[in-house]
Design a protein around this motif. Structure first.
Motif, PDB file in Angstrom:
ATOM      1  N   ALA A   1     -24.985 -35.689 -14.931  1.00 21.34           N
ATOM      2  CA  ALA A   1     -24.767 -36.363 -16.208  1.00 21.34           C
ATOM      3  C   ALA A   1     -25.435 -35.582 -17.340  1.00 21.34           C
ATOM      4  N   ALA A   2     -26.624 -35.048 -17.075  1.00 20.72           N
ATOM      5  CA  ALA A   2     -27.325 -34.267 -18.087  1.00 20.72           C
ATOM      6  C   ALA A   2     -26.581 -32.965 -18.368  1.00 20.72           C
ATOM      7  N   GLU A   3     -26.046 -32.338 -17.320  1.00 23.91           N
ATOM      8  CA  GLU A   3     -25.289 -31.100 -17.516  1.00 23.91           C
ATOM      9  C   GLU A   3     -24.028 -31.363 -18.326  1.00 23.91           C
ATOM     10  N   ARG A   4     -23.375 -32.498 -18.084  1.00 26.04           N
ATOM     11  CA  ARG A   4     -22.170 -32.870 -18.850  1.00 26.04           C
ATOM     12  C   ARG A   4     -22.523 -33.120 -20.303  1.00 26.04           C
ATOM     13  N   LYS A   5     -23.662 -33.770 -20.526  1.00 24.76           N
ATOM     14  CA  LYS A   5     -24.107 -34.041 -21.894  1.00 24.76           C
ATOM     15  C   LYS A   5     -24.386 -32.735 -22.634  1.00 24.76           C
ATOM     16  N   ILE A   6     -24.992 -31.784 -21.947  1.00 25.99           N
ATOM     17  CA  ILE A   6     -25.263 -30.478 -22.550  1.00 25.99           C
ATOM     18  C   ILE A   6     -23.953 -29.779 -22.895  1.00 25.99           C
ATOM     19  N   GLU A   7     -22.982 -29.845 -21.981  1.00 29.48           N
ATOM     20  CA  GLU A   7     -21.685 -29.221 -22.232  1.00 29.48           C
ATOM     21  C   GLU A   7     -21.006 -29.847 -23.452  1.00 29.48           C
ATOM     22  N   LEU A   8     -21.069 -31.172 -23.556  1.00 27.48           N
ATOM     23  CA  LEU A   8     -20.475 -31.854 -24.709  1.00 27.48           C
ATOM     24  C   LEU A   8     -21.175 -31.463 -26.006  1.00 27.48           C
ATOM     25  N   LEU A   9     -22.493 -31.351 -25.953  1.00 29.79           N
ATOM     26  CA  LEU A   9     -23.247 -30.959 -27.149  1.00 29.79           C
ATOM     27  C   LEU A   9     -22.927 -29.530 -27.571  1.00 29.79           C
ATOM     28  N   VAL A  10     -22.755 -28.642 -26.606  1.00 30.69           N
ATOM     29  CA  VAL A  10     -22.394 -27.256 -26.919  1.00 30.69           C
ATOM     30  C   VAL A  10     -21.020 -27.219 -27.575  1.00 30.69           C
ATOM     31  N   ASN A  11     -20.059 -27.987 -27.036  1.00 40.44           N
ATOM     32  CA  ASN A  11     -18.720 -28.028 -27.621  1.00 40.44           C
ATOM     33  C   ASN A  11     -18.747 -28.597 -29.032  1.00 40.44           C
ATOM     34  N   GLU A  12     -19.524 -29.664 -29.224  1.00 39.62           N
ATOM     35  CA  GLU A  12     -19.624 -30.260 -30.555  1.00 39.62           C
ATOM     36  C   GLU A  12     -20.285 -29.290 -31.537  1.00 39.62           C
ATOM     37  N   ASN A  13     -21.282 -28.573 -31.062  1.00 37.21           N
ATOM     38  CA  ASN A  13     -21.956 -27.588 -31.909  1.00 37.21           C
ATOM     39  C   ASN A  13     -20.981 -26.498 -32.340  1.00 37.21           C
ATOM     40  N   ASP A  14     -20.148 -26.016 -31.422  1.00 35.23           N
ATOM     41  CA  ASP A  14     -19.150 -25.003 -31.755  1.00 35.23           C
ATOM     42  C   ASP A  14     -18.158 -25.525 -32.793  1.00 35.23           C
ATOM     43  N   ARG A  15     -17.711 -26.773 -32.600  1.00 35.20           N
ATOM     44  CA  ARG A  15     -16.756 -27.385 -33.532  1.00 35.20           C
ATOM     45  C   ARG A  15     -17.370 -27.531 -34.921  1.00 35.20           C
ATOM     46  N   LEU A  16     -18.606 -27.998 -34.962  1.00 34.57           N
ATOM     47  CA  LEU A  16     -19.262 -28.191 -36.252  1.00 34.57           C
ATOM     48  C   LEU A  16     -19.561 -26.859 -36.940  1.00 34.57           C
ATOM     49  N   THR A  17     -19.887 -25.846 -36.165  1.00 40.15           N
ATOM     50  CA  THR A  17     -20.126 -24.520 -36.746  1.00 40.15           C
ATOM     51  C   THR A  17     -18.863 -23.991 -37.404  1.00 40.15           C
ATOM     52  N   GLY A  18     -17.718 -24.158 -36.746  1.00 41.57           N
ATOM     53  CA  GLY A  18     -16.444 -23.746 -37.337  1.00 41.57           C
ATOM     54  C   GLY A  18     -16.118 -24.539 -38.583  1.00 41.57           C
ATOM     55  N   GLN A  19     -16.399 -25.839 -38.546  1.00 38.65           N
ATOM     56  CA  GLN A  19     -16.130 -26.690 -39.703  1.00 38.65           C
ATOM     57  C   GLN A  19     -17.005 -26.282 -40.884  1.00 38.65           C
ATOM     58  N   ILE A  20     -18.243 -25.962 -40.634  1.00 36.50           N
ATOM     59  CA  ILE A  20     -19.142 -25.517 -41.712  1.00 36.50           C
ATOM     60  C   ILE A  20     -18.621 -24.226 -42.324  1.00 36.50           C
ATOM     61  N   GLY A  21     -18.149 -23.313 -41.497  1.00 40.56           N
ATOM     62  CA  GLY A  21     -17.598 -22.053 -42.013  1.00 40.56           C
ATOM     63  C   GLY A  21     -16.418 -22.296 -42.942  1.00 40.56           C
ATOM     64  N   ARG A  22     -15.509 -23.190 -42.514  1.00 43.68           N
ATOM     65  CA  ARG A  22     -14.347 -23.499 -43.364  1.00 43.68           C
ATOM     66  C   ARG A  22     -14.776 -24.169 -44.666  1.00 43.68           C
ATOM     67  N   LEU A  23     -15.759 -25.061 -44.598  1.00 41.77           N
ATOM     68  CA  LEU A  23     -16.233 -25.737 -45.810  1.00 41.77           C
ATOM     69  C   LEU A  23     -16.915 -24.759 -46.766  1.00 41.77           C
ATOM     70  N   GLU A  24     -17.649 -23.793 -46.217  1.00 46.80           N
ATOM     71  CA  GLU A  24     -18.284 -22.785 -47.065  1.00 46.80           C
ATOM     72  C   GLU A  24     -17.230 -21.969 -47.813  1.00 46.80           C
ATOM     73  N   GLU A  25     -16.124 -21.629 -47.119  1.00 47.57           N
ATOM     74  CA  GLU A  25     -15.046 -20.886 -47.779  1.00 47.57           C
ATOM     75  C   GLU A  25     -14.431 -21.715 -48.900  1.00 47.57           C
ATOM     76  N   ARG A  26     -14.207 -22.989 -48.653  1.00 47.33           N
ATOM     77  CA  ARG A  26     -13.617 -23.862 -49.678  1.00 47.33           C
ATOM     78  C   ARG A  26     -14.550 -24.016 -50.871  1.00 47.33           C
ATOM     79  N   ILE A  27     -15.847 -24.147 -50.609  1.00 45.62           N
ATOM     80  CA  ILE A  27     -16.818 -24.266 -51.700  1.00 45.62           C
ATOM     81  C   ILE A  27     -16.826 -22.998 -52.537  1.00 45.62           C
ATOM     82  N   ALA A  28     -16.727 -21.847 -51.894  1.00 47.28           N
ATOM     83  CA  ALA A  28     -16.711 -20.583 -52.635  1.00 47.28           C
ATOM     84  C   ALA A  28     -15.511 -20.530 -53.571  1.00 47.28           C
TER      85      ALA A  28
END
Length: 80
Positions: A28-55
């Motif tokens: 269960a802990a390993e699954r939680k870590i995997e989900l957090l890694v996936n969410e982190n990747d998604r949020l990192t991509g979203q931040i990149g797109r938002l930075e481009e839009r702000i520019a």
């Protein structure tokens, strides 16, 4: 036992003292870590797109009005 506690407290992998290999975690802990890694990747991509839009918005807000008008007209294409 103190060494194991210290390693766990500071985020180091807890190793089996006899084999030297990291102890397998809870599935269960390993699954939680995997989900957090996936969410982190998604949020990192979203931040990149938002930075481009702000520019783009900053450029529009700080450029003179005539330049923006010319660029809009250029995007519309030649008049028919």
């Amino acid at each position: 036992m103190f060494t194991t506690w210290t390693r766990a407290k500071h985020g180091y992998p807890v190793e089996n003292e006899w084999s030297g290999q990291a102890v397998k975690g809870d599935p269960a802990a390993e699954r939680k870590i995997e989900l957090l890694v996936n969410e982190n990747d998604r949020l990192t991509g979203q931040i990149g797109r938002l930075e481009e839009r702000i520019a783009v918005l900053e450029r529009i807000a700080t450029d003179p009005g005539q330049r923006v008008s010319r660029e809009i007209e250029a995007l519309r294409g030649p008049a028919n």
